[in-house]
Design a protein around this motif. Structure first.
Motif, mmCIF file in Angstrom:
data_model
loop_
_atom_site.group_PDB
_atom_site.id
_atom_site.type_symbol
_atom_site.label_atom_id
_atom_site.label_comp_id
_atom_site.label_asym_id
_atom_site.label_seq_id
_atom_site.Cartn_x
_atom_site.Cartn_y
_atom_site.Cartn_z
ATOM 1 N N ALA A 213 6.719 55.425 54.532
ATOM 2 C CA ALA A 213 6.275 54.843 53.420
ATOM 3 C C ALA A 213 4.939 55.799 52.851
ATOM 4 N N GLU A 214 4.750 55.809 51.693
ATOM 5 C CA GLU A 214 3.730 56.593 51.310
ATOM 6 C C GLU A 214 2.248 56.073 51.723
ATOM 7 N N GLU A 215 2.038 54.912 51.847
ATOM 8 C CA GLU A 215 0.901 54.139 52.038
ATOM 9 C C GLU A 215 1.432 53.228 53.018
ATOM 10 N N HIS A 216 1.603 51.981 52.783
ATOM 11 C CA HIS A 216 1.991 50.908 53.576
ATOM 12 C C HIS A 216 3.605 50.580 53.471
ATOM 13 N N MET A 217 4.072 49.708 54.699
ATOM 14 C CA MET A 217 5.239 49.486 54.373
ATOM 15 C C MET A 217 5.404 48.402 53.623
ATOM 16 N N ASN A 218 6.553 47.917 53.013
ATOM 17 C CA ASN A 218 6.622 46.828 52.133
ATOM 18 C C ASN A 218 6.408 45.596 52.867
ATOM 19 N N ALA A 219 6.276 44.544 52.232
ATOM 20 C CA ALA A 219 6.066 43.053 52.924
ATOM 21 C C ALA A 219 7.399 42.840 53.408
ATOM 22 N N VAL A 220 7.633 41.971 54.299
ATOM 23 C CA VAL A 220 8.964 41.724 54.900
ATOM 24 C C VAL A 220 9.673 40.999 53.697
ATOM 25 N N SER A 221 8.934 40.013 52.848
ATOM 26 C CA SER A 221 9.564 39.383 51.552
ATOM 27 C C SER A 221 9.851 40.198 50.476
ATOM 28 N N LYS A 222 9.449 41.688 50.613
ATOM 29 C CA LYS A 222 9.960 42.636 49.607
ATOM 30 C C LYS A 222 10.651 43.609 50.241
ATOM 31 N N ASP A 223 11.659 43.273 51.099
ATOM 32 C CA ASP A 223 12.784 44.031 51.583
ATOM 33 C C ASP A 223 12.417 44.977 52.554
ATOM 34 N N ARG A 224 11.420 44.759 53.295
ATOM 35 C CA ARG A 224 11.130 45.711 54.673
ATOM 36 C C ARG A 224 12.382 45.487 55.553
ATOM 37 N N GLY A 225 12.853 44.178 55.566
ATOM 38 C CA GLY A 225 14.253 44.190 56.593
ATOM 39 C C GLY A 225 13.307 44.121 57.994
ATOM 40 N N ASP A 226 14.236 44.630 58.761
ATOM 41 C CA ASP A 226 13.878 44.202 60.563
ATOM 42 C C ASP A 226 13.249 45.334 61.045
ATOM 43 N N PHE A 227 12.301 46.093 60.110
ATOM 44 C CA PHE A 227 11.720 47.271 60.758
ATOM 45 C C PHE A 227 10.975 47.271 61.907
ATOM 46 N N LEU A 228 10.258 46.077 61.985
ATOM 47 C CA LEU A 228 9.214 46.036 63.125
ATOM 48 C C LEU A 228 9.916 45.706 64.403
ATOM 49 N N SER A 229 10.838 44.546 64.436
ATOM 50 C CA SER A 229 11.762 44.430 65.571
ATOM 51 C C SER A 229 12.589 45.646 65.980
ATOM 52 N N ASN A 230 13.257 46.168 65.082
ATOM 53 C CA ASN A 230 14.101 47.539 65.222
ATOM 54 C C ASN A 230 13.224 48.648 65.808
ATOM 55 N N ALA A 231 12.069 48.825 65.004
ATOM 56 C CA ALA A 231 11.077 49.897 65.720
ATOM 57 C C ALA A 231 10.723 49.766 67.168
ATOM 58 N N THR A 232 10.310 48.330 67.405
ATOM 59 C CA THR A 232 9.840 48.044 68.532
ATOM 60 C C THR A 232 11.025 48.197 69.685
ATOM 61 N N GLU A 233 12.498 48.010 69.406
ATOM 62 C CA GLU A 233 13.255 48.002 70.230
ATOM 63 C C GLU A 233 13.701 49.582 70.529
ATOM 64 N N LEU A 234 13.635 50.337 69.443
ATOM 65 C CA LEU A 234 13.835 51.734 69.454
ATOM 66 C C LEU A 234 12.707 52.729 70.259
ATOM 67 N N GLY A 235 11.386 52.112 70.140
ATOM 68 C CA GLY A 235 10.312 52.587 70.666
ATOM 69 C C GLY A 235 10.339 52.263 72.150
ATOM 70 N N ILE A 236 10.829 51.343 72.562
ATOM 71 C CA ILE A 236 11.054 51.096 73.953
ATOM 72 C C ILE A 236 12.111 51.811 74.744
ATOM 73 N N LYS A 237 13.284 52.016 74.086
ATOM 74 C CA LYS A 237 14.175 52.903 74.396
ATOM 75 C C LYS A 237 13.813 54.434 74.571
ATOM 76 N N PHE A 238 13.161 54.651 73.636
ATOM 77 C CA PHE A 238 12.528 56.366 73.492
ATOM 78 C C PHE A 238 11.584 56.602 74.614
ATOM 79 N N LEU A 239 10.593 55.642 74.713
ATOM 80 C CA LEU A 239 9.365 55.916 75.670
ATOM 81 C C LEU A 239 10.120 55.736 77.159
ATOM 82 N N ASN A 240 10.877 54.828 77.396
ATOM 83 C CA ASN A 240 11.528 54.626 78.658
ATOM 84 C C ASN A 240 12.860 55.234 79.046
ATOM 85 N N LYS A 241 13.158 56.556 78.447
ATOM 86 C CA LYS A 241 14.327 57.084 78.616
ATOM 87 C C LYS A 241 14.344 57.924 79.870
ATOM 88 N N ASP A 242 13.276 58.111 80.426
ATOM 89 C CA ASP A 242 13.380 58.715 81.650
ATOM 90 C C ASP A 242 12.264 58.289 82.463
#
Length: 376
Positions: A213-242
């Motif tokens: 996002a240019e500044e902040h992410m949209n609110a979840v009520s404005k179509d942010r979707g599952d960004f936070l939970s998806n990013a959390t899951e992806l971040g765990i996988k990336f940081l724990n890959k080795d």
């Protein structure tokens, strides 16, 4: 032989026949990874809202170890996010507005700066700009949280391995004309400004920055979707890959719960809190399977003086009454409050988070419960 002599001999025989009891002090296992989730502006009433408004069982209900922290900053009874997050990231109190600096304005070493030389992978996720007060306090050093372009300069040279949030224009639409997105790439980051990728797509990279996002992410009520939970899951996988070569620390912020409090908008607040709770679930799911990960969920402060009150109604004759069958979110302030903040912990050493203590203890407990060193 007298009766007293018989008793004495019997006691003596009993004493010598008893084997000494050797007690071994139980050695508690150390956590290998730490996930710190910060629900900005969240007090107990905000947490409680998930139990009334979430359609499924809240992930907060999965914790057994719960404590409370005092959040006052060094100079003020009521903290702001910058001082609150700096307490978490450095173990020291500072003044409101300070990012990674002490009361005397000297730089404080942050968790990320301490851990990276120890081969600990690090990640930051937020639903705000990644240069906002809370995430910035884990890598930047400025006298005032409003110095977004200076914070962005610190981001470029930081040792963070995984980034996800907003804040592009502090990098590529700057007053100094610099394009720091290109400098991020030079410093080893794969930069994506479109959407979260899959782990298969990114696992070959050493560093990844999602600036969505240019500044902040949209609110979840404005179509942010599952960004936070998806990013959390992806971040765990990336940081724990080795996992054989490194451990990881990750901070996840539900930034906009705070903004719902400032706006005195209960619907906004509750929807962001429920979204944050979903991200908590991703962290707990991993920690339960992994067995070596400490999950800490807390907040920097409470915002709005939020209360789950009974809904005020009127009878046909105009008489006012409180309907105890219906809840309405109410507020007492547009700002922050000084209420104690809950801390939830799961994993190795989680029982250490019970009790009442200062917010700086989050930092110190992390080092007590891992093999990481405070100094490097």
């Amino acid at each position: 032989m007298t009766y007293k002599s018989i008793i004495f001999i019997a006691l003596l025989m009993t004493l010598f026949s008893c084997k000494p009891q050797i007690t071994k002090e139980e050695v508690r296992p150390k956590a290998k990874n730490v996930i710190l989730l910060i629900a900005d502006g969240t007090g107990l009433s905000q947490v409680s809202s998930a139990f009334y408004f979430k359609k499924t069982r809240p992930n907060y209900a999965r914790f057994k170890s719960i404590g409370l922290i005092r959040t006052s900053s060094a100079r003020e009874d009521i903290t702001d996010s910058a001082a609150g997050a700096t307490a978490f990231s450095t173990g020291q109190k500072t003044y409101n507005g300070a990012v990674g600096v002490a009361v005397d304005s000297t730089k404080l070493k942050t968790l990320i700066e301490i851990l990276s030389p120890q081969h600990v992978k690090t990640g930051l996720i937020a639903t705000s700009a990644i240069q906002h007060a809370t995430p910035a306090s884990f890598y930047a050093h400025v006298l005032n949280r409003g110095q977004y372009e200076d914070i962005a300069l610190d981001l470029v040279t930081s040792d963070v391995d995984f980034l996800a949030g907003g804040g592009r224009h502090f990098l590529n639409k700057r007053k100094d004309g610099k394009n720091l997105l290109e400098e991020l790439k030079v410093n080893g980051f794969e930069v994506d400004t479109t959407a979260l990728g899959s782990f298969t797509e990114i696992k070959k990279h050493s560093k990844i920055a999602y600036l969505l996002a240019e500044e902040h992410m949209n609110a979840v009520s404005k179509d942010r979707g599952d960004f936070l939970s998806n990013a959390t899951e992806l971040g765990i996988k990336f940081l724990n890959k080795d996992p054989a070569k490194s451990s990881f620390f990750m901070m996840v912020e539900g930034s906009q719960i705070d903004w719902g409090g400032h706006d005195n908008d209960a619907d906004y607040l509750i929807s962001e809190l429920i979204d944050f709770d979903d991200a908590v679930g991703k962290a707990l799911d991993f920690a339960e399977k992994d067995g070596n990960t400490l999950v800490i969920v807390t907040a920097d402060h409470e915002t709005g003086g939020f209360t789950l009150a009974s809904t005020p109604k009127k009878k046909e004759d105009g008489t006012a009454y409180n309907d105890y069958k219906e809840i309405t979110g109410t507020f007492s302030t547009k700002g922050h409050s000084a209420t104690l903040i809950p801390v939830f912990a799961f994993g190795p050493g989680s029982e250490s988070f019970s009790g009442i203590y200062e917010n700086t203890e989050i930092f110190h407990k992390i080092f007590e419960l891992t093999s990481w060193k405070k100094e490097n």
